[in-house]
Design an enzyme around this catalytic site. Sequence first.
Site, PDB file in Angstrom:
ATOM      1  N   ASP A  40       0.816  -1.229   0.000  1.00  0.00           N
ATOM      2  CA  ASP A  40       0.000   0.000   0.000  1.00  0.00           C
ATOM      3  C   ASP A  40       0.841   1.267   0.000  1.00  0.00           C
ATOM      4  OD1 ASP A  40      -2.312  -1.607   0.185  1.00  0.00           O
ATOM      5  OD2 ASP A  40      -2.029  -1.769   2.341  1.00  0.00           O
TER       6      ASP A  40
ATOM      7  N   LYS B 151       2.148   2.376  -5.159  1.00  0.00           N
ATOM      8  CA  LYS B 151       2.950   2.011  -6.344  1.00  0.00           C
ATOM      9  C   LYS B 151       2.215   2.367  -7.640  1.00  0.00           C
ATOM     10  CE  LYS B 151       3.171  -2.188  -4.608  1.00  0.00           C
ATOM     11  NZ  LYS B 151       2.780  -1.962  -3.227  1.00  0.00           N
TER      12      LYS B 151
ATOM     13  N   LYS C 243       0.386   4.761  -8.677  1.00  0.00           N
ATOM     14  CA  LYS C 243       0.578   6.115  -9.215  1.00  0.00           C
ATOM     15  C   LYS C 243       1.904   6.223  -9.971  1.00  0.00           C
ATOM     16  CE  LYS C 243       1.930  10.601  -7.612  1.00  0.00           C
ATOM     17  NZ  LYS C 243       1.219  11.809  -7.266  1.00  0.00           N
TER      18      LYS C 243
ATOM     19  N   GLY D 141      -4.439  -3.979  -4.652  1.00  0.00           N
ATOM     20  CA  GLY D 141      -5.363  -2.970  -5.159  1.00  0.00           C
ATOM     21  C   GLY D 141      -4.574  -1.727  -5.499  1.00  0.00           C
ATOM     22  N   HIS D 142      -4.487  -1.414  -6.770  1.00  0.00           N
ATOM     23  CA  HIS D 142      -3.783  -0.199  -7.191  1.00  0.00           C
ATOM     24  C   HIS D 142      -4.811   0.861  -7.544  1.00  0.00           C
ATOM     25  CE1 HIS D 142       0.216  -2.362  -8.351  1.00  0.00           C
ATOM     26  NE2 HIS D 142       0.004  -2.283  -7.053  1.00  0.00           N
TER      27      HIS D 142
ATOM     28  N   ARG E 285       3.154 -28.679  -6.791  1.00  0.00           N
ATOM     29  CA  ARG E 285       3.032 -29.200  -8.175  1.00  0.00           C
ATOM     30  C   ARG E 285       1.666 -29.817  -8.464  1.00  0.00           C
ATOM     31  NH1 ARG E 285       8.290 -32.246  -6.813  1.00  0.00           N
ATOM     32  NH2 ARG E 285       7.040 -32.175  -4.937  1.00  0.00           N
TER      33      ARG E 285
ATOM     34  N   THR F 149       2.673 -12.321   2.543  1.00  0.00           N
ATOM     35  CA  THR F 149       1.908 -12.909   1.461  1.00  0.00           C
ATOM     36  C   THR F 149       2.730 -14.080   0.925  1.00  0.00           C
ATOM     37  OG1 THR F 149       0.580 -12.432  -0.497  1.00  0.00           O
ATOM     38  CG2 THR F 149       2.751 -11.358  -0.381  1.00  0.00           C
TER      39      THR F 149
ATOM     40  N   THR G  79      -8.574  -3.178  -1.394  1.00  0.00           N
ATOM     41  CA  THR G  79      -9.180  -4.465  -1.740  1.00  0.00           C
ATOM     42  C   THR G  79     -10.232  -4.881  -0.729  1.00  0.00           C
ATOM     43  OG1 THR G  79      -7.186  -5.149  -2.865  1.00  0.00           O
ATOM     44  CG2 THR G  79      -8.638  -6.913  -2.172  1.00  0.00           C
TER      45      THR G  79
HETATM   46  P1  IMP Z   1      -2.736 -12.652   1.446  1.00  0.00           P
HETATM   47  O1  IMP Z   1      -1.839 -12.042   0.434  1.00  0.00           O
HETATM   48  O2  IMP Z   1      -4.195 -12.419   1.163  1.00  0.00           O
HETATM   49  O3  IMP Z   1      -2.442 -14.107   1.693  1.00  0.00           O
HETATM   50  O4  IMP Z   1      -2.472 -11.907   2.847  1.00  0.00           O
HETATM   51  C1  IMP Z   1      -1.255 -12.075   3.570  1.00  0.00           C
HETATM   52  C2  IMP Z   1      -0.822 -10.792   4.230  1.00  0.00           C
HETATM   53  O5  IMP Z   1      -0.462  -9.847   3.226  1.00  0.00           O
HETATM   54  C3  IMP Z   1      -1.909 -10.107   5.060  1.00  0.00           C
HETATM   55  O6  IMP Z   1      -1.296  -9.439   6.146  1.00  0.00           O
HETATM   56  C4  IMP Z   1      -2.495  -9.090   4.110  1.00  0.00           C
HETATM   57  O7  IMP Z   1      -3.112  -8.014   4.779  1.00  0.00           O
HETATM   58  C5  IMP Z   1      -1.231  -8.661   3.371  1.00  0.00           C
HETATM   59  N1  IMP Z   1      -1.529  -8.132   2.048  1.00  0.00           N
HETATM   60  C6  IMP Z   1      -1.861  -8.822   0.941  1.00  0.00           C
HETATM   61  N2  IMP Z   1      -2.033  -7.991  -0.104  1.00  0.00           N
HETATM   62  C7  IMP Z   1      -1.789  -6.762   0.344  1.00  0.00           C
HETATM   63  C8  IMP Z   1      -1.760  -5.475  -0.287  1.00  0.00           C
HETATM   64  O8  IMP Z   1      -1.991  -5.311  -1.485  1.00  0.00           O
HETATM   65  N3  IMP Z   1      -1.431  -4.438   0.524  1.00  0.00           N
HETATM   66  C9  IMP Z   1      -1.122  -4.581   1.838  1.00  0.00           C
HETATM   67  N4  IMP Z   1      -1.131  -5.759   2.452  1.00  0.00           N
HETATM   68  C10 IMP Z   1      -1.449  -6.843   1.710  1.00  0.00           C
END
Ligand code: IMP
Length: 421
Positions: free
Chosen positions: A14, A17, A19, A41-42, A143, A234, A295
Amino acid sequence: MGNVSIVVGAQWGDEGKGKWIDILADNADIVARYQGGNNAGHTLYIKGQKYVLHQIPSGVFHPGRVAAMAAGVVINPGELVAEINKLLPSVHVTPENLWISPRAHVITPWNIFLDHERENRASDPIGTTKRGIGPTYGEKANRAGLRMGQFINPDARQMWLREKLAQEPGFKSFYEQHPKVWSDFAEVAATLAPYVCDSETKIRQGARAGKNILLEGAQGTLLDLDHGNYPYVTSSSTTAAGACTSLGLPTKTITHVYGIAKAYVTKVGSGPLPTELHDETGALIARRGNEFGATTGRPRRCGWYDAVAMRYAQSINGFDHLLVNKMDILTGIPLLKIAVAYKHPRLGILKDFPWDNTVLKECQPVYEEFPGWTDEIPKQGFSKDLPPNARRFLAAMEEHTGCRILMVGTGPGREEFIKLG
Ligand code: IMP
């Protein structure tokens, strides 16, 4: 050889990026997203209109450019079709301007179900976006995944399904209980089929032919599967090296790495955030900065700029420059802070970001303090146009991170930035 640049989130995601990718895409022929899925989410503001992209790279807004989704991305097919349709009529997405890798893995309804189940049952949930990201990457590593190339081929899709029904405990009853979900899932395959092409090969050929390529990261360095604060991460490789893996590009082709950071930090989901603010200043930053997930709409946790985490991100990604967002949000706060080290009750002063979350949870930030500014930050201009205390704050960010700041974002619009470099 053309220029191959990478845009990486330097913090916990967040950073804004979208922009910068949108601005840098002006000089790119191909913009390729290299990891993540619709967990990202951009948000972009173009000619006053707001667009939120979850899967399609921002390059799609630039006529004549190609937007690509590379092998390291995971794709929710139904959501992708919905996103393509939502861009109409202002942006036409066609197989000429959107390339989808056949190697990219598909987020299936089963993966989304598993993500919900794990989060709901966990004693210490990660706080995922529940979009099926972790289970999809897990299946890929195991796999047993479904790739886009198979998904769009009915016979290959059936073969994957037969194998899944035979192999995976619990899958059969989920499959049988949700026939509509699975038929909807399969239905969009034909719509996406024309977009699927060997995008990695085409991008490598493009790079060799002198095309400029921009590689677009999602999430941020501290959410990287290997280098982030696991398990609160993530499931993909968010760092600059992850871009090369995803695209199948030789590392030596990379010409520039941009790190994107905010002038403070935010995080969504669980896990330690050493500089988190639980006071009125944190609430003020959240309110002014509109710190709610693009998102999931979840409120983001806010804290001071963490130079320990930023030095770590710098050491992993080798940023050539930083692009800093949301300086304007700090205007009017009388005293600003930057964490320059951590203090641990047993280990003393730590200058390096610890690998161990139990250690990180016990760390207290060691701050340097800076007087704030009250004059508005101009929407456009140069370093000389900034209030002197804003310049000092930026200089301290540079010094403690070990990287030069090229530009500072002053608002969400394409044209809102100050040039420092
Ligand atoms: P997942 O990517 O949904 O598996 O989430 C794993 C972790 O990454 C969690 O703490 C989410 O809040 C964080 N996360 C996933 N995507 C974003 C993003 O686009 N921005 C900020 N945090 C994210």
